[in-house]
Write an enzyme that holds these catalytic residues in place. Structure first.
Site, mmCIF file in Angstrom:
data_model
loop_
_atom_site.group_PDB
_atom_site.id
_atom_site.type_symbol
_atom_site.label_atom_id
_atom_site.label_comp_id
_atom_site.label_asym_id
_atom_site.label_seq_id
_atom_site.Cartn_x
_atom_site.Cartn_y
_atom_site.Cartn_z
ATOM 1 N N ILE A 13 0.840 -1.205 0.000
ATOM 2 C CA ILE A 13 0.000 0.000 0.000
ATOM 3 C C ILE A 13 0.870 1.248 0.000
ATOM 4 C CG2 ILE A 13 -0.331 -0.283 2.524
ATOM 5 C CD1 ILE A 13 -3.033 1.251 2.097
ATOM 6 N N THR A 14 0.568 2.163 -0.895
ATOM 7 C CA THR A 14 1.308 3.428 -0.953
ATOM 8 C C THR A 14 0.637 4.451 -0.032
ATOM 9 O OG1 THR A 14 0.012 4.343 -2.794
ATOM 10 C CG2 THR A 14 1.923 2.987 -3.379
ATOM 11 N N GLY A 15 1.442 5.368 0.480
ATOM 12 C CA GLY A 15 0.886 6.439 1.320
ATOM 13 C C GLY A 15 0.296 5.917 2.613
ATOM 14 N N ALA A 16 1.018 5.000 3.254
ATOM 15 C CA ALA A 16 0.491 4.382 4.482
ATOM 16 C C ALA A 16 0.940 5.124 5.735
ATOM 17 C CB ALA A 16 0.931 2.921 4.545
ATOM 18 N N SER A 18 -0.106 8.087 6.737
ATOM 19 C CA SER A 18 -1.131 8.930 7.382
ATOM 20 C C SER A 18 -2.491 8.679 6.742
ATOM 21 C CB SER A 18 -0.773 10.421 7.260
ATOM 22 O OG SER A 18 -0.998 10.868 5.941
ATOM 23 N N GLY A 19 -3.512 9.281 7.348
ATOM 24 C CA GLY A 19 -4.839 9.339 6.754
ATOM 25 C C GLY A 19 -5.443 7.991 6.398
ATOM 26 N N TYR A 169 -5.545 18.269 -9.488
ATOM 27 C CA TYR A 169 -5.848 17.083 -8.674
ATOM 28 C C TYR A 169 -6.962 16.266 -9.351
ATOM 29 C CZ TYR A 169 -7.667 14.384 -4.676
ATOM 30 O OH TYR A 169 -8.113 13.372 -3.841
HETATM 31 N N1 LIG Z 1 -9.293 12.958 2.343
HETATM 32 C C1 LIG Z 1 -10.300 13.006 1.496
HETATM 33 O O1 LIG Z 1 -11.321 13.681 1.725
HETATM 34 C C2 LIG Z 1 -10.234 12.227 0.219
HETATM 35 C C3 LIG Z 1 -11.340 12.274 -0.625
HETATM 36 C C4 LIG Z 1 -11.282 11.550 -1.814
HETATM 37 C C5 LIG Z 1 -10.172 10.802 -2.129
HETATM 38 N N2 LIG Z 1 -9.101 10.792 -1.284
HETATM 39 C C6 LIG Z 1 -7.933 10.003 -1.673
HETATM 40 O O2 LIG Z 1 -7.504 9.243 -0.578
HETATM 41 C C7 LIG Z 1 -6.120 8.936 -0.741
HETATM 42 C C8 LIG Z 1 -5.390 9.133 0.576
HETATM 43 O O3 LIG Z 1 -5.377 10.503 0.893
HETATM 44 P P1 LIG Z 1 -5.609 11.043 2.383
HETATM 45 O O4 LIG Z 1 -6.849 11.838 2.355
HETATM 46 O O5 LIG Z 1 -5.448 9.960 3.349
HETATM 47 O O6 LIG Z 1 -4.402 12.115 2.478
HETATM 48 P P2 LIG Z 1 -3.093 12.164 3.387
HETATM 49 O O7 LIG Z 1 -3.415 11.964 4.825
HETATM 50 O O8 LIG Z 1 -2.426 13.436 2.988
HETATM 51 O O9 LIG Z 1 -2.250 10.901 2.892
HETATM 52 C C9 LIG Z 1 -1.536 10.928 1.692
HETATM 53 C C10 LIG Z 1 -0.438 9.918 1.772
HETATM 54 O O10 LIG Z 1 0.318 9.987 0.540
HETATM 55 C C11 LIG Z 1 1.695 10.101 0.889
HETATM 56 N N3 LIG Z 1 2.479 10.820 -0.113
HETATM 57 C C12 LIG Z 1 2.293 12.072 -0.568
HETATM 58 N N4 LIG Z 1 3.272 12.402 -1.429
HETATM 59 C C13 LIG Z 1 4.097 11.325 -1.508
HETATM 60 C C14 LIG Z 1 5.295 11.053 -2.211
HETATM 61 N N5 LIG Z 1 5.887 11.978 -3.000
HETATM 62 N N6 LIG Z 1 5.875 9.847 -2.072
HETATM 63 C C15 LIG Z 1 5.332 8.900 -1.265
HETATM 64 N N7 LIG Z 1 4.199 9.112 -0.557
HETATM 65 C C16 LIG Z 1 3.596 10.304 -0.678
HETATM 66 C C17 LIG Z 1 1.699 10.870 2.203
HETATM 67 O O11 LIG Z 1 2.972 10.707 2.832
HETATM 68 P P3 LIG Z 1 3.548 11.792 3.874
HETATM 69 O O12 LIG Z 1 3.029 11.376 5.212
HETATM 70 O O13 LIG Z 1 5.019 11.601 3.733
HETATM 71 O O14 LIG Z 1 3.070 13.139 3.426
HETATM 72 C C18 LIG Z 1 0.548 10.181 2.915
HETATM 73 O O15 LIG Z 1 0.959 8.955 3.466
HETATM 74 C C19 LIG Z 1 -5.628 9.818 -1.880
HETATM 75 O O16 LIG Z 1 -5.501 9.046 -3.054
HETATM 76 C C20 LIG Z 1 -6.735 10.831 -2.058
HETATM 77 O O17 LIG Z 1 -6.817 11.297 -3.382
HETATM 78 C C21 LIG Z 1 -9.099 11.486 -0.115
#
Ligand SMILES: NC(=O)c1ccc[n+]([C@@H]2O[C@H](COP(=O)([O-])OP(=O)(O)OC[C@H]3O[C@@H](n4cnc5c(N)ncnc54)[C@H](OP(=O)(O)O)[C@@H]3O)[C@@H](O)[C@H]2O)c1
Length: 281
Positions: A13-16, A18-19, A169
Site C-alpha cells: 500500500i502506498t501512502g500508508a 497517514s490518513g 488534482y
Molecule cells: N481525504 C479526502 O477527503 C479524500 C477524498 C477523496 C479521495 N481521497 C484520496 O484518498 C487517498 C489518501 O489521501 P488522504 O486523504 O489519506 O491524504 P493524506 O493523509 O495526505 O495521505 C496521503 C499519503 O500519501 C503520501 N504521499 C504524498 N506524497 C508522496 C510522495 N511523493 N511519495 C510517497 N508518498 C507520498 C503521504 O505521505 P507523507 O506522510 O510523507 O506526506 C501520505 O501517506 C488519496 O488518493 C486521495 O486522493 C481522499
C-alpha cells in the site's frame, strides 16, 4: 473483516504513513495480511508502522521507502520489493498530494501528476507479473469523486499554462480511474482485478497546503480516516467483490464513474502515454 481472508497474503500500500492509507493498513494487518507500506519519509513511516502493528495486533508490517515523485526511487523500490517478496496479492495505490503552487519533479513532471498518477502507474505496471503469478489478486486505486471534474490533457500534463491545485488534482484522479479501467481490460480473465474507489470526504492531511477555509468547508461533512478506509479495505479483502473488475465504487457500492472515463480509446491513449513516460531503466 474475517481474519482468514488475508492470511498469508502480501498487500503493498502506498501512502500508508497517514490518513486513509494508514487506517487501511491497520485493517489489512488486522485481517492477517503481511502489509508492506510504501512511504517517503523514514521517521513518519516508522512511526506509522509501529502504530499499525499495535492497532492491527500484528508484527507482519514492513516499511519500504521511496519518494513517489522520483522514478529512480520507484524503480529502486520495485527491485527491492521483487527481491524481498515472491508474491503480491493486493496492491493499493493510495498516496496523493495536492500542492498549492505548481512544482516539478526531478524527472520534469508536474508534481501531482507524477505522484498521484504516473509513478504509481509505473509501480503497478512493473509489478503486474507478481500480481498475475499470485492470482487471484487485486489492484485498488484510491480515486475521488473529483474525477468527475477532471479531463485528460494528453498534450499538456505538465500543467505549465494553467495550474490550479484542485483542477490538476481532479485530472490526476480521472487518470487513476481511466488507467484502472485500462488495466482491468488488459487483465481480464487472468484472475487479477482492478477497481477504483472514492472513499468519501475524510479529515486527513490532503488539503494542508490549501487555504484554511477550503479544509474547513470540506471537513463539514467529512468522516474520520478510519471510516473512509473501510471501502478500500472492503475492495482489498471481501469475497463479495472478488470477481468484480473495472468498476468504480463510492464507499462499498459500485457507482457511475464520469461518462468520459469510459472512453476506451482515450483510456488506451493515456495508458500508452504513461508507458512512454516511464521508460524501462
Ligand atoms: N481525504 C479526502 O477527503 C479524500 C477524498 C477523496 C479521495 N481521497 C484520496 O484518498 C487517498 C489518501 O489521501 P488522504 O486523504 O489519506 O491524504 P493524506 O493523509 O495526505 O495521505 C496521503 C499519503 O500519501 C503520501 N504521499 C504524498 N506524497 C508522496 C510522495 N511523493 N511519495 C510517497 N508518498 C507520498 C503521504 O505521505 P507523507 O506522510 O510523507 O506526506 C501520505 O501517506 C488519496 O488518493 C486521495 O486522493 C481522499
Amino acid at each position: 473483516m474475517n481474519k482468514w481472508l488475508l492470511e498469508g497474503k502480501v498487500c503493498l500500500i502506498t501512502g500508508a504513513s497517514s490518513g486513509i492509507g494508514l487506517e487501511t493498513a491497520v485493517g489489512l494487518a488486522a485481517a492477517g495480511a503481511r502489509v508492506v507500506m510504501l512511504c517517503r519519509d523514514e521517521a513518519r513511516g516508522e512511526a506509522a508502522r509501529q502504530e499499525i502493528m499495535k492497532r492491527g495486533s500484528s508484527a507482519a508490517v514492513d516499511l519500504l521507502l521511496a519518494d513517489l515523485a522520483s522514478q529512480t526511487q520507484v524503480y529502486q523500490l520495485i527491485s527491492q520489493f521483487r527481491l524481498a517478496y515472491h508474491r503480491l496479492d493486493v496492491l493499493i495505490l493510495n498516496a496523493a498530494v495536492i500542492t498549492k503552487e505548481r512544482q516539478e519533479t526531478e524527472d520534469g513532471f508536474e508534481m501531482q501528476f507524477a505522484v498521484n498518477h504516473l509513478n504509481q502507474f509505473l509501480l503497478a505496471r512493473r509489478l503486474l507479473d507478481r500480481l498475475i503469478s499470485s492470482a487471484p489478486s487485486r489492484i485498488i486505486a484510491v480515486s475521488s469523486e473529483m474525477h468527475h471534474y477532471g479531463r485528460i490533457p494528453l498534450d499538456e500534463f505538465s500543467h505549465s499554462q494553467r495550474y490550479h491545485p484542485l483542477r490538476t488534482y481532479a485530472n490526476t484522479k480521472l487518470a487513476n480511474v481511466m488507467c484502472t479501467f485500462a488495466f482491468a481490460r488488459r487483465l481480464s480473465g487472468i484472475g487479477v482485478t482492478a477497481n477504483c474507489v472514492y472513499p468519501g470526504q475524510a479529515r486527513t492531511n490532503l488539503l494542508r497546503e490549501l487555504p484554511g477555509w477550503v479544509q474547513k468547508m470540506s471537513w463539514v461533512t467529512a468522516v474520520s480516516p478510519e471510516e473512509a478506509a473501510r471501502s478500500p479495505l472492503y475492495l482489498a479483502a471481501s469475497p463479495d467483490v472478488g470477481d468484480i473488475s473495472g468498476a468504480y465504487f463510492e464507499g462499498k457500492e459500485p457507482a457511475q464513474a464520469a461518462s468520459h472515463a469510459h472512453d476506451e480509446s482515450l483510456q488506451d491513449r493515456l495508458y500508452q502515454l504513461c508507458l512512454d513516460l516511464t521508460p524501462v531503466r
